[in-house]
Design an enzyme around this catalytic site. Structure first.
Site, PDB file in Angstrom:
ATOM      1  CE1 TYR A  94       0.485   1.696   4.336  1.00 34.54           C
ATOM      2  CE2 TYR A  94       0.869  -0.674   4.499  1.00 34.54           C
ATOM      3  CZ  TYR A  94       0.982   0.609   5.035  1.00 34.54           C
ATOM      4  OH  TYR A  94       1.603   0.791   6.240  1.00 34.54           O
ATOM      5  CB  CYS A  95       1.344   4.157  -1.807  1.00 34.45           C
ATOM      6  SG  CYS A  95       0.025   4.313  -3.035  1.00 34.45           S
ATOM      7  CD1 TRP A  96      -2.438  10.042   0.241  1.00 38.06           C
ATOM      8  CD2 TRP A  96      -1.486   9.640   2.216  1.00 38.06           C
ATOM      9  NE1 TRP A  96      -3.042  10.864   1.160  1.00 38.06           N
ATOM     10  CE2 TRP A  96      -2.476  10.648   2.383  1.00 38.06           C
ATOM     11  CE3 TRP A  96      -0.752   9.212   3.325  1.00 38.06           C
ATOM     12  CZ2 TRP A  96      -2.739  11.221   3.624  1.00 38.06           C
ATOM     13  CZ3 TRP A  96      -1.029   9.802   4.557  1.00 38.06           C
ATOM     14  CH2 TRP A  96      -2.005  10.788   4.688  1.00 38.06           C
ATOM     15  CB  SER A 102       0.721   0.874  -3.913  1.00 38.05           C
ATOM     16  OG  SER A 102      -0.424   1.456  -4.500  1.00 38.05           O
ATOM     17  CE1 TYR A 123      -2.039   5.421   8.124  1.00 35.00           C
ATOM     18  CE2 TYR A 123      -2.742   7.469   7.073  1.00 35.00           C
ATOM     19  CZ  TYR A 123      -2.464   6.746   8.219  1.00 35.00           C
ATOM     20  OH  TYR A 123      -2.612   7.338   9.453  1.00 35.00           O
TER      21      TYR A 123
END
Length: 354
Positions: A94-96, A102, A123
């Protein structure tokens, strides 16, 4: 094939080999999924550089430069932390917000052959779950407060209860603070969001049909605030009261706070945070005892003139139903075990549905 999910239950998260956060180190440090590792596709300086180029210069050049950096960083991860990972590796990435960062990592991992899953919404999906669980609804757990004066051994008893099979929630461990003026730890406290993530994770792993013993705290532990749902549940919870002899309390505090006692500056700073209602002569006496290294006398004086009066006042201001009273005399682990077993019997007798 790349899989996608929004299921962040404890069971779902535990089903992955790893949780990989590809955000920058500063984003990761602020908060992340509990147990995640940080394999950033852009570090903080690179992210700032590409962002600035995207705003003031050519968006095409920013994307090309960013792609080169991302590719290089992913290659470093493949040749570094991921170099010994076998084909059965099942990561959640995952990323933001589940976008380009991602996506880049997942595309490469999929080509390698790992059965990789991307967290849709990134996130932010996790953060929404945490907020919903801690702020948008009453806490469903059946809490029992472990209360008692400072130095009675509540933290030790909480550990003994867990060892005997009781459900416990250690708020001080989650908040990285021992819950008093002298409670700061060398490691410092997590951010408020990180504290909430750890708290939500811990609560999600507890059986809601069984009681959960939690140490009585104020609405703040150090600089971290308890979510309102938890605080409301704690105020309404029945209480187990723990007591101990004064000499045992002094000895326990001296052992537990040896790091503060050995640091004159930290000790002096903590004394400076005492409430202003104390007489100047009292504070001067405590500072003199600290300067002279008279730690036992200092601790006893603080218990008698600061901690115990504050604890008694809080008990009067917030009366709670008393489920049981136990005593913990001395540091012998057998005493803590016996007290824990007595509490568990009291929990078994109590009708929490009443």
């Amino acid at each position: 094939m790349i899989r996608r999910t929004t299921d962040l239950s404890a069971t779902a998260r535990d089903g992955f080999t790893a949780l990989i956060d590809v955000r920058s180190p500063s984003e990761f440090a602020g908060d992340h999924l509990p147990g995640a590792i940080n394999l950033p596709v852009l570090d903080d300086a690179q992210r700032a550089e590409i962002g600035a180029e995207y705003v003031r210069g050519s968006k095409f050049e920013a994307r090309r430069r960013g792609a080169a950096l991302v590719a290089r960083n992913i290659a470093d991860h493949l040749e570094g932390p991921l170099s010994c990972v076998g084909g059965g590796y099942r990561p959640l990435v995952y990323c933001w917000r589940g976008g380009q960062r991602s996506g880049a990592m997942v595309a490469v991992m999929d080509q390698v052959g790992w059965p990789v899953t991307v967290l849709e919404g990134g996130y932010r999906t996790w953060r929404r779950q945490v907020v919903a669980g801690l702020y948008d609804q009453p806490l469903p757990h059946r809490l029992v407060l472990l209360d008692g004066p400072t130095g009675a051994g509540k933290t030790a008893l909480l550990s003994a209860l867990a060892a005997e099979g009781a459900q416990t929630l250690d708020l001080e461990a989650l908040a990285g603070h021992r819950g008093s003026l002298f409670g700061a730890t060398v490691a410092g406290q997590p951010s408020q969001k990180a504290f909430e993530s750890a708290l939500h994770d811990a609560l999600s792993r507890l059986d809601q049909s069984r009681p959960v013993v939690v140490e009585a705290e104020s609405s703040r532990i150090g600089r971290r605030a308890l979510p309102q749902s938890l605080w409301a549940a704690m105020k309404a919870a029945p209480t187990v009261r723990l007591d101990a002899r004064l000499r045992d309390r002094v000895a326990r505090i001296l052992a537990d706070y040896a790091d503060i006692a050995a640091d004159p500056e930290a000790l002096n700073a903590a004394l400076g945070r005492l409430p202003r209602h104390h007489a100047k002569t009292d504070i001067a006496r405590w500072r003199d005892l600290a300067a002279a290294g008279e730690m036992a006398a200092l601790v006893e004086d603080l218990i008698v003139h600061h901690y115990d009066p504050a604890w008694r006042k809080q008990a009067l201001d917030h009366p709670r139903s008393l489920l049981a009273e136990v005593a913990l005399d001395g540091p012998d682990p057998d005493h803590a075990t016996a007290a824990a077993r007595a509490i568990i019997k009291a929990l078994d007798r109590h009708d929490f549905a009443a």
